[in-house]
Design an enzyme around this catalytic site. Structure first.
Site: not given
Lengths: 123, 396
Positions: B71-72, B150, B178, B198, B200, B236, B323
């Site tokens: 996501g970042t 978030n 989110q 993202s 995860h 890759t 974070c």
């Protein structure tokens, strides 16, 4: 992040609460930063007979508050004032750098309580 | 000790089904998706199947999905990639409650000659679409407003903001990290041109994400090299990650309605019962919030202490954002919705997941009030009045 000793004291802090008719009270901290500590002293013949604290803050603030009460109980005022923020951090088995100011909070609270005690004694 | 995980906004466990789909791509199907031989082909076919699964959630063309490291990277790419097309001195609009992946990127661009407007929010955390409209200038190149916050879970009025952006011909990005697979995220309904994801956050693996880029959007790549992802994102391909991302998206889409119904029920019980604790309140909007987010403040105590007391009892929660849990500053989101510093310190975010049960929530509701009470017993402030009248001292 925190040492096991700090977490132990955070879980079960020693000497928390108020002392009614305390001989000296130190109120320090910054509510904007999220740490405030009140330290209450009962003094007899220049010796700290009893000490209690109340703290609004993080685990490090509560842990350092608790440990300073154990470190100064039974000491003379002069001996107690020799306890430095490094001594407190050392006794706790270290503090994360970002939380070092919490041990300063404890020594500042003690200084303020002693000042209050000496001021009261004069009257 | 039994453990209850209520920090799904930080990360989620990898779904077993997803893991099973990923496994062969670590071992027997290890090929480089760019290779011409059969090993390469089975990898690149898997990547394309995943792209389709992600696109199915966004209801976009698979060719509009570009895989990133998370996501970042997607947020950084959206902002920097658009900025680089247009050159310095141009203007960007964002909100003041964005995740730091957007906020700090915007500040970085500001340092490098771009102009940025940070829009205020109301007490629920809503951006006012008319503020967006008023902020648009001739040289505005990008609007970036998150889909759902978030920390406090508030869902922003993207459709309206997107409509304004389109009318005025400004590119519109949203950080959907989110919201993806929790609430519908159809890009044509939301009128967005760029959407960050993202994996995860919805039972996929860490280290993989994507940026949706609407066809025709002019954007520069962030990473240059071998020309992967049609020249837009070199490096890759993380094939097992991409496979997991695809599998989690497919599963998430299939389960979205049912999961969200269940989580809303648990969330609302959690909110209703927790607010019985004296001097507590809910942050964010009561209804227009993520199905899995409950965010509270408790007066007169400090959030980190509460998190650690809950952790001692096996309950994993957060103060707001995983974070910034090592920072001393209270959350910028809470300050922006109008809380005072001392109020913002006492925050608790409980974020639910599909595996949480009614019984677990019942247990949390038994434990939580006791921990708040314990901290209040240690605190010198027993009433709001005492807190208000305390004069802060200077520290060296």
């Amino acid at each position: 992040m925190y040492s096991e000793k700090l977490m132990k004291l955070f879980r079960k802090p020693h000497n928390f609460g108020k002392i009614k008719n305390a001989d000296g009270v130190g109120k320090v901290g910054n509510k904007i930063c999220g740490d405030v500590m009140y330290l209450y002293l009962k003094v007899k013949d220049n010796v700290i007979k009893d000490v209690k604290f109340e703290t609004f803050g993080c685990a490090a603030a509560i842990g350092t508050s608790s440990i300073i009460t154990d470190m100064i109980k039974g000491k003379t005022i002069e001996e107690a004032l020799k306890v430095s923020k490094e001594d407190i951090a050392g006794e706790l088995g270290g503090l994360p750098p970002i939380k070092m100011h919490c041990s300063l909070l404890a020594t500042e609270a003690l200084k303020a309580a002693v000042k209050d005690y000496k001021g009261k004694k004069k009257h | 000790m039994r453990r209850i995980y209520l920090d799904h906004s930080a990360t989620t466990p990898l779904d077993r089904e997803v893991l099973e789909e990923m496994k062969p791509y670590f071992s027997s199907k290890f090929g480089n998706a760019s290779s011409l031989h059969s090993f390469g082909r089975e990898a690149s076919e898997a990547v394309e199947r995943s792209r389709e699964k992600v696109a199915a959630v966004l209801k976009c063309k698979p060719s509009e999905v570009f895989f990133t490291s998370g996501g970042t990277e997607a947020d950084n790419w959206a902002l920097k990639g658009i900025a680089l097309v247009e050159g310095r001195n141009k203007h960007i609009i964002t909100s003041s409650i964005e995740h730091h992946a957007v906020l700090h990127t915007a500040q970085y661009l500001e340092k490098n000659g771009y102009k940025v407007t940070y829009l205020p929010v109301d007490r629920y955390g809503f951006v006012n679409p008319s503020d967006v409209e008023d902020a648009i200038k001739k040289d505005t190149i990008l609007i970036s407003v998150m889909h759902a916050n978030n920390e406090i879970g508030t869902i922003e009025p993207l459709e309206e903001i997107g409509r304004i952006a389109r009318e005025r011909g400004v590119c519109f990005h949203t950080d959907g990290i989110q919201s993806f697979c929790k609430i519908p995220a159809e890009v044509d309904k939301l009128n967005v041109d760029l959407f960050s994801i993202s994996a995860h956050k919805f039972y996929g693996p860490k280290g993989i994400g994507a940026l949706y880029i609407r066809e025709g959007t002019k954007i520069e790549p962030l990473l240059h090299g071998g020309g992967h992802e049609r020249g837009m994102r070199s490096g890759t391909e993380n094939v097992p990650g991409i496979v997991g991302f695809g599998a989690a998206s497919e599963l998430g889409l299939k389960r979205m309605e049912k999961d969200s119904e269940k989580m809303i029920m648990l969330r609302d019980r959690l909110i209703k019962e927790t607010l019985k604790i004296e001097d507590s309140w809910l942050n964010g909007h009561p209804v227009k919030r993520l199905p899995n987010n409950a965010h509270f403040c408790f007066g007169l105590i400090e959030g980190e202490s509460l998190i650690l007391y809950l952790d001692e009892r096996g309950i994993a929660a957060s103060t707001g954002s995983a974070c910034s849990s090592k920072s001393l500053e209270p959350s910028h989101v809470l300050l922006r919705i109008g809380l005072k510093h001392e109020e913002a310190h006492g925050s608790l975010r409980l974020s639910l997941g599909r595996e949480n049960t009614k019984e677990e929530i019942g247990h949390v509701l038994e434990v939580l009030p006791k921990q708040v009470e314990k901290l209040r017993a240690i605190s010198p402030f027993k009433t709001k009045k005492q807190l208000a009248s305390f004069k802060s001292t200077e520290e060296d």
